[in-house]
Design a protein around this motif. Structure first.
Motif, mmCIF file in Angstrom:
data_model
loop_
_atom_site.group_PDB
_atom_site.id
_atom_site.type_symbol
_atom_site.label_atom_id
_atom_site.label_comp_id
_atom_site.label_asym_id
_atom_site.label_seq_id
_atom_site.Cartn_x
_atom_site.Cartn_y
_atom_site.Cartn_z
ATOM 1 N N LYS A 56 0.856 -1.186 0.000
ATOM 2 C CA LYS A 56 0.000 0.000 0.000
ATOM 3 C C LYS A 56 0.892 1.236 0.000
ATOM 4 O O LYS A 56 2.066 1.157 0.365
ATOM 5 C CB LYS A 56 -0.960 -0.016 1.191
ATOM 6 C CG LYS A 56 -0.290 -0.104 2.536
ATOM 7 C CD LYS A 56 -1.304 -0.347 3.639
ATOM 8 C CE LYS A 56 -0.696 -0.443 5.003
ATOM 9 N NZ LYS A 56 0.405 -1.345 5.192
ATOM 10 N N MET A 57 0.364 2.346 -0.396
ATOM 11 C CA MET A 57 1.150 3.573 -0.525
ATOM 12 C C MET A 57 1.828 3.965 0.792
ATOM 13 O O MET A 57 2.953 4.462 0.790
ATOM 14 C CB MET A 57 0.232 4.700 -1.022
ATOM 15 C CG MET A 57 0.958 5.898 -1.517
ATOM 16 S SD MET A 57 1.994 5.460 -2.923
ATOM 17 C CE MET A 57 3.008 6.900 -2.978
ATOM 18 N N GLU A 58 1.177 3.701 1.910
ATOM 19 C CA GLU A 58 1.727 4.086 3.213
ATOM 20 C C GLU A 58 3.036 3.364 3.527
ATOM 21 O O GLU A 58 3.806 3.801 4.378
ATOM 22 C CB GLU A 58 0.713 3.804 4.336
ATOM 23 C CG GLU A 58 -0.535 4.659 4.278
ATOM 24 C CD GLU A 58 -1.548 4.152 3.268
ATOM 25 O OE1 GLU A 58 -1.683 2.915 3.083
ATOM 26 O OE2 GLU A 58 -2.199 4.991 2.628
ATOM 27 N N ASP A 59 3.303 2.249 2.844
ATOM 28 C CA ASP A 59 4.549 1.515 3.074
ATOM 29 C C ASP A 59 5.771 2.332 2.662
ATOM 30 O O ASP A 59 6.883 2.039 3.084
ATOM 31 C CB ASP A 59 4.550 0.187 2.302
ATOM 32 C CG ASP A 59 3.518 -0.790 2.828
ATOM 33 O OD1 ASP A 59 3.071 -0.648 3.988
ATOM 34 O OD2 ASP A 59 3.146 -1.710 2.068
ATOM 35 N N ASN A 61 6.261 5.421 3.489
ATOM 36 C CA ASN A 61 6.483 6.470 4.487
ATOM 37 C C ASN A 61 7.652 6.085 5.388
ATOM 38 O O ASN A 61 7.583 5.134 6.163
ATOM 39 C CB ASN A 61 5.211 6.687 5.305
ATOM 40 C CG ASN A 61 5.303 7.877 6.223
ATOM 41 O OD1 ASN A 61 6.391 8.359 6.546
ATOM 42 N ND2 ASN A 61 4.160 8.367 6.654
ATOM 43 N N ARG A 63 8.582 7.453 7.969
ATOM 44 C CA ARG A 63 8.268 7.692 9.389
ATOM 45 C C ARG A 63 7.573 6.498 10.026
ATOM 46 O O ARG A 63 7.378 6.474 11.244
ATOM 47 C CB ARG A 63 7.404 8.936 9.540
ATOM 48 C CG ARG A 63 8.187 10.182 9.202
ATOM 49 C CD ARG A 63 7.407 11.427 9.575
ATOM 50 N NE ARG A 63 8.250 12.582 9.399
ATOM 51 C CZ ARG A 63 7.844 13.732 8.927
ATOM 52 N NH1 ARG A 63 6.578 13.880 8.585
ATOM 53 N NH2 ARG A 63 8.673 14.729 8.796
ATOM 54 N N ASN A 64 7.195 5.510 9.209
ATOM 55 C CA ASN A 64 6.586 4.297 9.770
ATOM 56 C C ASN A 64 7.562 3.630 10.729
ATOM 57 O O ASN A 64 8.782 3.718 10.551
ATOM 58 C CB ASN A 64 6.242 3.295 8.656
ATOM 59 C CG ASN A 64 5.053 3.725 7.838
ATOM 60 O OD1 ASN A 64 4.284 4.584 8.233
ATOM 61 N ND2 ASN A 64 4.912 3.128 6.675
#
Length: 84
Positions: A56-59, A61, A63-64
């Motif tokens: 998913k796109m959030e991967d 980030n 800052r995760n």
């Protein structure tokens, strides 16, 4: 070399060719929709490419929270990538 775009043309081509090879191996070794690529270079002062397994796109980030894996798990993933 501090900036990726300062690499000599042949080095630049070789780096991206190598990144392509590794990305294909990552895609085979790690279940993911695709392998993303990022060139940031703000924290580590040398030319490098991040290859990131994505579902998913959030991967993408940075800052995760980082994965917390044991040395054995990292070694298993490393071997899967090398042997794919």
């Amino acid at each position: 070399m501090d900036l990726i775009f300062d690499l000599e043309s042949e080095e630049y081509k070789n780096l991206w060719g190598f990144a392509q090879e590794v990305a294909k191996k990552i895609k085979t070794a790690i279940p993911c929709v695709r392998v993303g690529v990022a060139v940031v270079g703000l924290e580590v002062p040398h030319a490098h490419i991040h290859l990131i397994p994505l579902n998913k796109m959030e991967d993408m980030n940075f800052r995760n929270e980082r994965l917390k894996l044991t040395n054995e798990e990292y070694t298993e993933i490393q071997n899967s990538i090398i042997n794919s």
